[in-house]
Scaffold this motif. Structure first.
Motif, PDB file in Angstrom:
ATOM      1  N   ARG A  27       0.852  -1.190   0.000  1.00  0.00           N
ATOM      2  CA  ARG A  27       0.000   0.000   0.000  1.00  0.00           C
ATOM      3  C   ARG A  27       0.884   1.235   0.000  1.00  0.00           C
ATOM      4  NH1 ARG A  27      -2.680   2.771   4.522  1.00  0.00           N
ATOM      5  NH2 ARG A  27      -4.312   4.018   3.610  1.00  0.00           N
ATOM      6  N   TYR A  69      -3.223   0.458  -3.689  1.00  0.00           N
ATOM      7  CA  TYR A  69      -2.625  -0.860  -3.502  1.00  0.00           C
ATOM      8  C   TYR A  69      -1.902  -1.271  -4.771  1.00  0.00           C
ATOM      9  CZ  TYR A  69      -5.137  -1.368   0.859  1.00  0.00           C
ATOM     10  OH  TYR A  69      -5.588  -1.214   2.128  1.00  0.00           O
ATOM     11  N   PRO A  96       0.680  -3.490   4.227  1.00  0.00           N
ATOM     12  CA  PRO A  96      -0.434  -2.878   4.953  1.00  0.00           C
ATOM     13  C   PRO A  96      -0.836  -3.617   6.229  1.00  0.00           C
ATOM     14  CG  PRO A  96      -1.279  -4.064   3.085  1.00  0.00           C
ATOM     15  CD  PRO A  96       0.224  -4.126   2.999  1.00  0.00           C
TER      16      PRO A  96
END
Length: 50
Positions: A5, A12, A28
């Motif tokens: 991310r 993403y 993430p």
């Protein structure tokens, strides 16, 4: 295969760098929880300071 991310634009990606804004992308997911975590106190202090 890992998913990342972007820190800046929150997109993403599957690459280490964001293809949209060219900034670094990070994992993430949070770190695994451990009740014996010796650095938990410092991590919580860092979160409060933000």
């Amino acid at each position: 295969m890992k998913i990342y991310r972007c820190k800046n634009c929150s997109k993403y990606t599957l690459e280490d760098k964001c293809p949209v804004c060219d900034s670094p992308a990070v994992d993430p997911r949070p770190a695994k929880y451990s009740p014996k975590d010796p650095y938990g106190k410092y991590r919580r202090l860092a979160i409060k300071e933000e």
